[in-house]
Every structure is written in C-alpha cells, then in structure tokens.
Design a protein around this motif. Sequence first.
Motif, PDB file in Angstrom:
ATOM      1  N   ARG A 133       0.822  -1.215   0.000  1.00 21.42           N
ATOM      2  CA  ARG A 133       0.000   0.000   0.000  1.00 21.42           C
ATOM      3  C   ARG A 133       0.854   1.261   0.000  1.00 21.42           C
ATOM      4  N   THR A 134       2.156   1.105   0.000  1.00 21.35           N
ATOM      5  CA  THR A 134       3.061   2.249   0.050  1.00 21.35           C
ATOM      6  C   THR A 134       3.910   2.305  -1.217  1.00 21.35           C
ATOM      7  N   ALA A 135       4.669   3.380  -1.326  1.00 22.75           N
ATOM      8  CA  ALA A 135       5.584   3.540  -2.465  1.00 22.75           C
ATOM      9  C   ALA A 135       6.980   3.015  -2.129  1.00 22.75           C
ATOM     10  N   TYR A 136       7.097   2.267  -1.013  1.00 23.94           N
ATOM     11  CA  TYR A 136       8.420   1.772  -0.625  1.00 23.94           C
ATOM     12  C   TYR A 136       8.955   0.864  -1.739  1.00 23.94           C
ATOM     13  N   PRO A 137      10.187   1.098  -2.183  1.00 22.22           N
ATOM     14  CA  PRO A 137      10.733   0.320  -3.302  1.00 22.22           C
ATOM     15  C   PRO A 137      10.929  -1.145  -2.936  1.00 22.22           C
ATOM     16  N   ARG A 138      10.526  -2.017  -3.830  1.00 25.45           N
ATOM     17  CA  ARG A 138      10.670  -3.454  -3.606  1.00 25.45           C
ATOM     18  C   ARG A 138      10.640  -4.153  -4.960  1.00 25.45           C
ATOM     19  N   PHE A 139      11.155  -5.359  -4.992  1.00 22.15           N
ATOM     20  CA  PHE A 139      11.120  -6.132  -6.228  1.00 22.15           C
ATOM     21  C   PHE A 139       9.710  -6.669  -6.460  1.00 22.15           C
ATOM     22  N   LYS A 140       9.267  -6.592  -7.697  1.00 22.45           N
ATOM     23  CA  LYS A 140       7.979  -7.171  -8.047  1.00 22.45           C
ATOM     24  C   LYS A 140       8.091  -8.688  -8.112  1.00 22.45           C
ATOM     25  N   ALA A 167      24.424  -5.158  -6.667  1.00 20.77           N
ATOM     26  CA  ALA A 167      24.189  -4.150  -5.626  1.00 20.77           C
ATOM     27  C   ALA A 167      23.967  -2.776  -6.247  1.00 20.77           C
ATOM     28  N   LEU A 168      24.763  -2.438  -7.254  1.00 16.99           N
ATOM     29  CA  LEU A 168      24.645  -1.140  -7.912  1.00 16.99           C
ATOM     30  C   LEU A 168      23.294  -0.974  -8.604  1.00 16.99           C
ATOM     31  N   LYS A 169      22.923  -1.954  -9.421  1.00 15.52           N
ATOM     32  CA  LYS A 169      21.671  -1.843 -10.171  1.00 15.52           C
ATOM     33  C   LYS A 169      20.463  -1.907  -9.239  1.00 15.52           C
ATOM     34  N   SER A 170      20.546  -2.700  -8.182  1.00 17.62           N
ATOM     35  CA  SER A 170      19.449  -2.765  -7.219  1.00 17.62           C
ATOM     36  C   SER A 170      19.284  -1.426  -6.515  1.00 17.62           C
ATOM     37  N   TYR A 171      20.397  -0.821  -6.139  1.00 19.59           N
ATOM     38  CA  TYR A 171      20.328   0.474  -5.452  1.00 19.59           C
ATOM     39  C   TYR A 171      19.794   1.552  -6.383  1.00 19.59           C
ATOM     40  N   GLN A 172      20.234   1.539  -7.627  1.00 18.68           N
ATOM     41  CA  GLN A 172      19.743   2.519  -8.588  1.00 18.68           C
ATOM     42  C   GLN A 172      18.237   2.427  -8.734  1.00 18.68           C
ATOM     43  N   ARG A 173      17.717   1.224  -8.662  1.00 18.78           N
ATOM     44  CA  ARG A 173      16.284   1.012  -8.846  1.00 18.78           C
ATOM     45  C   ARG A 173      15.480   1.285  -7.574  1.00 18.78           C
ATOM     46  N   MET A 174      16.069   0.973  -6.391  1.00 21.35           N
ATOM     47  CA  MET A 174      15.291   0.961  -5.160  1.00 21.35           C
ATOM     48  C   MET A 174      15.655   2.043  -4.153  1.00 21.35           C
ATOM     49  N   PHE A 218      19.695  -0.937  -0.235  1.00 23.87           N
ATOM     50  CA  PHE A 218      20.296  -2.225  -0.541  1.00 23.87           C
ATOM     51  C   PHE A 218      19.395  -3.351  -0.042  1.00 23.87           C
ATOM     52  N   PRO A 219      18.856  -4.164  -0.932  1.00 21.25           N
ATOM     53  CA  PRO A 219      18.034  -5.292  -0.484  1.00 21.25           C
ATOM     54  C   PRO A 219      18.907  -6.404   0.083  1.00 21.25           C
ATOM     55  N   LYS A 220      18.316  -7.251   0.907  1.00 18.30           N
ATOM     56  CA  LYS A 220      19.015  -8.446   1.361  1.00 18.30           C
ATOM     57  C   LYS A 220      19.317  -9.315   0.142  1.00 18.30           C
ATOM     58  N   ALA A 221      20.426 -10.041   0.216  1.00 18.33           N
ATOM     59  CA  ALA A 221      20.822 -10.864  -0.929  1.00 18.33           C
ATOM     60  C   ALA A 221      19.723 -11.838  -1.330  1.00 18.33           C
ATOM     61  N   GLU A 254      14.692  13.354  -1.780  1.00 15.16           N
ATOM     62  CA  GLU A 254      15.075  14.738  -2.071  1.00 15.16           C
ATOM     63  C   GLU A 254      16.347  15.132  -1.326  1.00 15.16           C
ATOM     64  N   ALA A 255      16.509  14.609  -0.109  1.00 12.88           N
ATOM     65  CA  ALA A 255      17.670  14.952   0.718  1.00 12.88           C
ATOM     66  C   ALA A 255      18.902  14.118   0.371  1.00 12.88           C
ATOM     67  N   GLY A 256      18.759  13.156  -0.533  1.00  8.42           N
ATOM     68  CA  GLY A 256      19.901  12.321  -0.909  1.00  8.42           C
ATOM     69  C   GLY A 256      20.332  11.378   0.194  1.00  8.42           C
ATOM     70  N   LEU A 257      19.365  10.924   0.991  1.00  5.50           N
ATOM     71  CA  LEU A 257      19.664  10.015   2.095  1.00  5.50           C
ATOM     72  C   LEU A 257      19.198   8.607   1.756  1.00  5.50           C
ATOM     73  N   GLU A 258      19.969   7.633   2.172  1.00  2.00           N
ATOM     74  CA  GLU A 258      19.574   6.247   1.959  1.00  2.00           C
ATOM     75  C   GLU A 258      18.319   5.939   2.768  1.00  2.00           C
ATOM     76  N   ILE A 259      17.402   5.208   2.168  1.00  2.00           N
ATOM     77  CA  ILE A 259      16.100   4.934   2.783  1.00  2.00           C
ATOM     78  C   ILE A 259      16.238   3.883   3.883  1.00  2.00           C
ATOM     79  N   PRO A 260      15.687   4.140   5.075  1.00  2.00           N
ATOM     80  CA  PRO A 260      15.702   3.128   6.135  1.00  2.00           C
ATOM     81  C   PRO A 260      14.848   1.920   5.742  1.00  2.00           C
ATOM     82  N   ARG A 261      14.962   0.854   6.499  1.00  2.00           N
ATOM     83  CA  ARG A 261      14.166  -0.336   6.229  1.00  2.00           C
ATOM     84  C   ARG A 261      12.687  -0.025   6.420  1.00  2.00           C
TER      85      ARG A 261
END
Length: 207
Positions: free
Chosen positions: A6-13, A51-58, A61-64, A146-153
């Motif tokens: 229900r949120t916009a939190y980035p995740r793999f489909k 890791a790079l492509k996942s971060y660019q998308r999300m 860093f997702p768990k492996a 907007e602040a350029g901060l890594e998103i918390p879990r």
Amino acid sequence: MTSIERTAYPRFKRLITVRELHVFFTPSEEERVWAEKVTDSDEHQLALLVALKSYQRMGCFPKAYDVPDQVVEFVRRAAELPESTLPVYASGRTAERYRLWVRERRQVRYDGPAARALAEETMRVEAASKNNPADLINIALEKLVEAGLEIPRFSTLDAMASTVRGQVNEEILVGIRGRTTLEERRRLLGLPDVVGLDGKTLFNALK
C-alpha cells in the motif's frame, strides 16, 4: 502493521518483465569496466553490479535473498560473466566496502540517524492532517530521496508512522478536550444512549 504493497516503498515485483530488466538492470559499459577494475573475481564483480543496479532502482540495498534470481541471472549475462558465477562476498567487510562504493557513485549519504530524524519530522508535520500510515510513509520517502539520504528499512518507517500517528492523535484529542466545557463533554458521553421509542441513539440522530 502497514502492508508494504500500500506504500511507495521500493521493492522487487513478483514478476519482472523483460522490458523492466533491460531498462533498470542493464549495466552500462562504463559500469562494467568500473566493476571489473575494482573487484578481484567474477563473483565479486557480479555482486557489486547487482548491488549497484538494485540500489539505482530501489534507493536502498536489499538483502541478498530478496534479489530475484532472474535479476541476478540477467545482470550476469549482461556483464558476460561465466554461467556458474554467483554474487558472493568474501566477507562482511567486503560487502560493506562495495556498498560504500555504490553510495559514492550515486552521491547519496548513509546516515541512519539523519534519515530517521527527517522521516519522523516529516511524519509529525503531516500527521496533523493525514491519519493513514501509508500516506505518512510515502511522504517521508519523498523527503528522504530529495535529501539524498539512503532509505531506512520498511519496518523502521512502519513502526515510526504508527508511533507518530498515535502521539499526534493524542495531542489532537487533548486539544479538543481542553476546548470543551463540562456540559459539552456530558452530551458527548451521552451520544450512545438510546432515546425515544424507536430504539435509536443520539449518535444516530447526529449522523
């Protein structure tokens, strides 16, 4: 607990289309050269690119184990690495170093306290007019990006939204109570009482 869907939190489909794989997970030639230059094995090169492509998308860093096999396989083939190559790290220290390199390339900061403080401040302001935790999480995500901060879990943001919403709602209720007279409170408490012969309450009449 808020449903992440229900949120916009980035995740793999669950199902990633071929187009999405090509658009979001294809390493550029410059990225391939960079990864090959800074790593010492095919496994490390693949791990860094994933890791790079996942971060660019999300934006995090997702768990492996959360990275779909089809993403790993697509990146491996795009990087022209041997078929048996797996994205593994020699140690936790290596994994952290690679995350640092990715952040530097993306020009983002990993600052947990700052990210949590910004998210909480944003939620507290918005909770005065929005009561849905999903809305609070989405607005916080916008501010973090907007602040350029890594998103918390997600679990961190979800717990924060619940706490902040409860605190703000309590403040609103205290404010309302402070503005009502004893007579007004008595009438409010009497709304559930049944009155008249129709068996309806004062609350029904109010509605």
